[in-house]
Scaffold this active site. Structure first.
Site, short mmCIF file in Angstrom:
data_model
loop_
_atom_site.label_atom_id
_atom_site.label_comp_id
_atom_site.label_asym_id
_atom_site.label_seq_id
_atom_site.Cartn_x
_atom_site.Cartn_y
_atom_site.Cartn_z
N ASN A 130 31.29 38.08 43.05
CA ASN A 130 32.26 39.10 43.48
C ASN A 130 31.65 40.19 44.37
O ASN A 130 32.29 40.67 45.30
CB ASN A 130 33.01 39.69 42.29
CG ASN A 130 32.11 40.32 41.27
OD1 ASN A 130 30.91 40.04 41.22
ND2 ASN A 130 32.66 41.17 40.43
N GLU A 228 25.02 42.44 32.26
CA GLU A 228 26.17 43.19 32.80
C GLU A 228 27.33 42.20 32.82
O GLU A 228 27.35 41.30 33.66
CB GLU A 228 25.86 43.69 34.22
CG GLU A 228 24.72 44.67 34.32
CD GLU A 228 25.08 46.04 33.76
OE1 GLU A 228 26.25 46.29 33.41
OE2 GLU A 228 24.15 46.88 33.66
N CYS A 262 34.35 43.90 37.91
CA CYS A 262 34.14 44.09 36.47
C CYS A 262 34.63 45.45 36.01
O CYS A 262 34.95 45.64 34.85
CB CYS A 262 32.67 43.91 36.14
SG CYS A 262 31.62 44.97 37.13
N GLU A 429 21.89 49.60 34.81
CA GLU A 429 21.47 49.42 36.19
C GLU A 429 21.67 50.74 36.91
O GLU A 429 22.33 51.64 36.42
CB GLU A 429 22.33 48.34 36.86
CG GLU A 429 22.32 47.06 36.06
CD GLU A 429 22.44 45.82 36.89
OE1 GLU A 429 23.54 45.54 37.36
OE2 GLU A 429 21.41 45.13 37.07
#
Ligand code: NAD
Length: 450
Positions: A130, A228, A262, A429
């Site tokens: 994505n 993640e 997400c 992150e």
């Protein structure tokens, strides 16, 4: 079998690649292992200079990279340009962090105690389709800054930008073997990285389902993992908010990247007393989202990634909708912006749709809003819209989610930590926090006894 890469807006084949397998993965890991001692020994200032050069090369090739990403993912060119800008910023940020990630000295009896931040070794990075290069950069920046070498596995559907970045890394002077890209199937290349005894850590972004198998596979070698994963975030709108502003922003918090995000705030929770006013404004704003050719400058939403994914997204819309937008007909995996009224128990509110479908859910009061927002296995992002500052902070503390914005839907910044609670994963992150995930603390005691 070759790896066929499509343009999802036209369904045209844009590349045919020879897919890597287990053998190529092993070879890349061996190259990364061989490159590791020299890379970790590069003086911090020089490592910073190399990362800065990579950042500059990304800037120099920004339009080329944005066009690769737009054609391969179907994302609007304006959004792709923004993502490439962020990638350069990420490399600049971690170039600046190389010599600022220190150890400590700790007062103890009988000597001096100090810590080092040691690199881990060879790191395997596995990323989704994505935001292919963007998400890769969030991992590459801290991994390389800490002195690790990297094998990067892009998603099968979107390998092109990562392959180009590897060329730019060599051009920047980053030595051979420090950053290798292996494009091949997840269940072969990804799985091999996860189980490989010479890979010290996996940085993974993808679905919760595959994340679970990564965690299982990593257990064999007690590999470090950062996960993640998916999300089902709530956009909580109280009746005292600036409802017009909240409604104007809400579509872009779900339909950006065609909902394949997400962080998508795909559950829009609205206080009953402001519900009708908000929904009217939301429908108007959604009608205005410009859906079409990703190469057009004013397009705001392009197609979904594949025919298979479009069929999955469609399966969530099986009854009446509050609103269904327009989408191009014919070629291209387009799906219209869709608003459905739902309860939090409906499938559309429980599962990650990963498409342009938003569930609009009414709530009674603050306690009800928090209960509904937290009633999900996920916990990645979310928003709170209210003019009551105390309530904004109360709700921000009560939500079980890693990233929250107040009177805004933006949750991703280079300098701030990003990651999930619950089944959205763990580890962080971006920001300085990411460096902790790519280094190990070593404690040294030096006796001063005579
Ligand atoms: P996916 O889990 O299907 O694939 C992700 C990556 O894992 C791909 O490179 C794939 O080839 C690889 N893979 C597949 N099977 C594997 C295996 N058995 N072992 C090792 N690797 C394997 O995800 P996707 O469909 O590419 O991306 C969509 C998902 O990613 C969504 O759930 C989305 O929420 C999530 N995502 C999360 C974040 C975040 O930061 N939390 C960001 C973007 C996307």
């Amino acid at each position: 079998m070759s790896l066929t890469v499509l343009n999802p807006a036209t369904e045209d084949v844009i590349a045919e690649l020879e897919p890597a397998g287990a053998e190529e993965t092993d070879a890349a890991v061996a190259r990364a292992l061989a490159a590791y001692p020299a890379w970790r020994a590069v003086a911090p200032g020089d490592r910073a200079r190399l990362l800065r050069r990579l950042a500059t090369l990304v800037e120099d090739h920004a339009e080329e990279l944005a066009r690769i990403e737009s054609r391969n993912v179907g994302k609007p060119i304006s959004g792709a340009r923004g993502e490439v800008g962020m990638i350069a910023d990420v490399f600049h940020f971690y170039a600046g962090a190389v010599d600022k990630h220190h150890g400590q000295t700790i007062p103890v009896a009988g000597g001096v105690d100090f810590t080092f931040r040691e690199p881990l070794g060879v790191v395997g990075l596995i990323v989704p389709w994505n935001f292919p290069l963007n998400i890769a950069s969030w991992k590459l920046g801290p991994a390389l800054a800490c002195g690790n070498t990297v094998v990067l596995k892009p998603a099968e559907l979107t390998p092109l930008s990562a392959l180009r970045l590897a060329e730019l890394a060599l051009e920047a002077g980053i030595p051979e073997g420090v950053l290798d890209v292996v494009a091949g199937p997840g269940r072969i290349v990804g799985q091999r990285l996860v189980e490989h005894p010479d890979v010290a850590k996996i940085g993974f972004t993808g679905s919760t389902e595959v994340g679970r198998s990564v965690m299982e596979g990593a257990a064999g070698t007690i590999k470090r993992v950062t996960l993640e994963l998916g999300g089902k975030s709530a956009n909580v709108v109280f009746a005292d908010a600036d409802l017009e502003r909240a409604a104007a922003a809400a579509p872009y918090a779900v339909f950006d990247n065609a909902g394949q995000d997400c962080c998508a705030r795909s559950r829009i929770l609205v206080e009953r007393s402001g519900y009708d006013r908000f929904v009217d404004a939301l429908v108007t704003a959604t009608r205005n989202v410009k859906v079409g050719d990703p190469a057009s400058e004013d397009t705001e939403m392009g197609p979904l990634i594949s025919a298979e994914h479009r069929a999955k997204v469609a399966s969530y819309v099986d009854g009446a909708t509050l609103f269904t937008g327009d989408a191009p007909e014919g070629r291209g995996f387009y799906f219209p912006c869709t608003l459905v009224e739902a309860t939090n128990d409906d499938r559309v509110a429980r599962e990650e749709v990963f498409g342009p479908v938003a569930a609009v859910i009414p709530f009674d009061d603050e306690a009800d809003a928090v209960r509904i927002a937290n009633d999900t296995p996920y916990g990645l992002s979310g928003s709170i819209w209210t003019r009551d500052g105390a309530r904004a902070l109360r709700v921000a503390r009560a939500l079980e989610t890693g990233v929250i914005s107040i009177n805004s839907n933006s949750s991703v910044r280079v300098a701030t930590p990003f990651g999930g609670f619950k089944q959205s994963g763990f580890g962080r992150e971006l920001g300085l926090n990411a460096l902790d995930g790519y280094s190990e603390v070593k404690n040294v005691f030096y006796s001063t006894a005579s």
